[in-house]
Write a protein that holds these residues in place. Sequence first.
Motif: not given
Length: 207
Positions: A149-155, A161-169
Amino acid sequence: MSSQAANDRRPVGRPREFDPEVALERAMRLFWAKGYEGASLSDLTAAMGINRATMYANFGSKEELFRRALDRYENGAAACGFTTLNRPTIKEAVEGLLYGSLEALTAPEHPGCFTVVGALASSDESESVRQALSESRNERLRAWTQRFEQAQAQGEIPAEPSASALARYVLTVLHGMTVQARGGATLDELREMVDVALGALPFASSR
């Protein structure tokens, strides 16, 4: 001087002192290698160098011993799953986690991820143990979700995909590596898995 008198004067050897930390470390490594159900009480007491009475007196039940072993693992060997979160970019963080796990996964003394190995072949009687292991994995999932989520917020990476999906992956890849390593996968084979997994992530084009 009688032989009895001579024996009476011989220094009596001190009994070996029981070290709970050493015993817990040995129990952790046995659970790590065999899982909760795979490690019998006889296996545990033999590895710890104590009898059952001493084990129960110091650690309570087998389940309590396992929980303490899990805590020890999370505060020691598993810490790398969190320390790479602090790397400057999400790409470096994920690479640090996956590439950094390769040698540990293939080392005889580190038989994969404790929270995965510990849950293998668990029966209904071990439900509370499964829940403890699940919570441990979920804690790591929450931490990595926040990092994405932090990485997405910082561009750094797209919002989908969502942060949760990426983390699960990422964590699914790590857990899969544990199973593969226990099945005999080599260091090179696991490294190739990581290469493929990283290539599927949104930051792949910046590699």
